[in-house]
Write a protein that holds these residues in place. Sequence first.
Motif, short mmCIF file in Angstrom:
data_model
loop_
_atom_site.label_atom_id
_atom_site.label_comp_id
_atom_site.label_asym_id
_atom_site.label_seq_id
_atom_site.Cartn_x
_atom_site.Cartn_y
_atom_site.Cartn_z
N PRO A 24 -5.75 4.93 15.19
CA PRO A 24 -5.42 4.70 13.79
C PRO A 24 -4.03 5.19 13.42
O PRO A 24 -3.71 5.29 12.24
CB PRO A 24 -6.48 5.53 13.09
N HIS A 54 -0.59 -1.28 7.23
CA HIS A 54 -1.69 -2.15 6.86
C HIS A 54 -1.35 -3.56 7.35
O HIS A 54 -0.30 -4.10 6.99
CB HIS A 54 -1.87 -2.19 5.34
N HIS A 89 0.82 -1.22 0.00
CA HIS A 89 0.00 0.00 0.00
C HIS A 89 0.85 1.26 0.00
O HIS A 89 0.38 2.33 0.40
CB HIS A 89 -0.93 -0.01 1.22
N HIS A 122 -3.13 1.82 10.19
CA HIS A 122 -4.08 2.53 9.33
C HIS A 122 -5.22 1.62 8.90
O HIS A 122 -6.37 2.03 8.84
CB HIS A 122 -3.37 3.10 8.11
N ALA A 123 -4.88 0.35 8.61
CA ALA A 123 -5.88 -0.60 8.15
C ALA A 123 -5.61 -1.96 8.79
O ALA A 123 -4.46 -2.36 8.94
CB ALA A 123 -5.84 -0.73 6.63
#
Length: 89
Positions: free
Chosen positions: A73, A42, A30, A77-78
Amino acid sequence: MSNTLAQIETRLTDALAPMSLHIDDESAQHAGHAGARDGGGHYRVDIVSAAFTGKNTVTRHRLIYTALGDLMPRAIHALAIRASAPEEL
């Protein structure tokens, strides 16, 4: 192992005593993404814990988010999650 990856492993282990835990850092896939530019990674988590027995998916995810606390977060982030109870294997 990255610092964030180690923190994820430690926090999930301490909070949920998993029978198995596998974490993949997919951040490199990413690169350039807005969240990745700001330093957030991620990750993909595959966790099996008795703590999930009798709980629905939303509740399982909340347990994980609570365990990770302030990593979300900013450092994370993910997060893709597969959370299972032992009897579901």
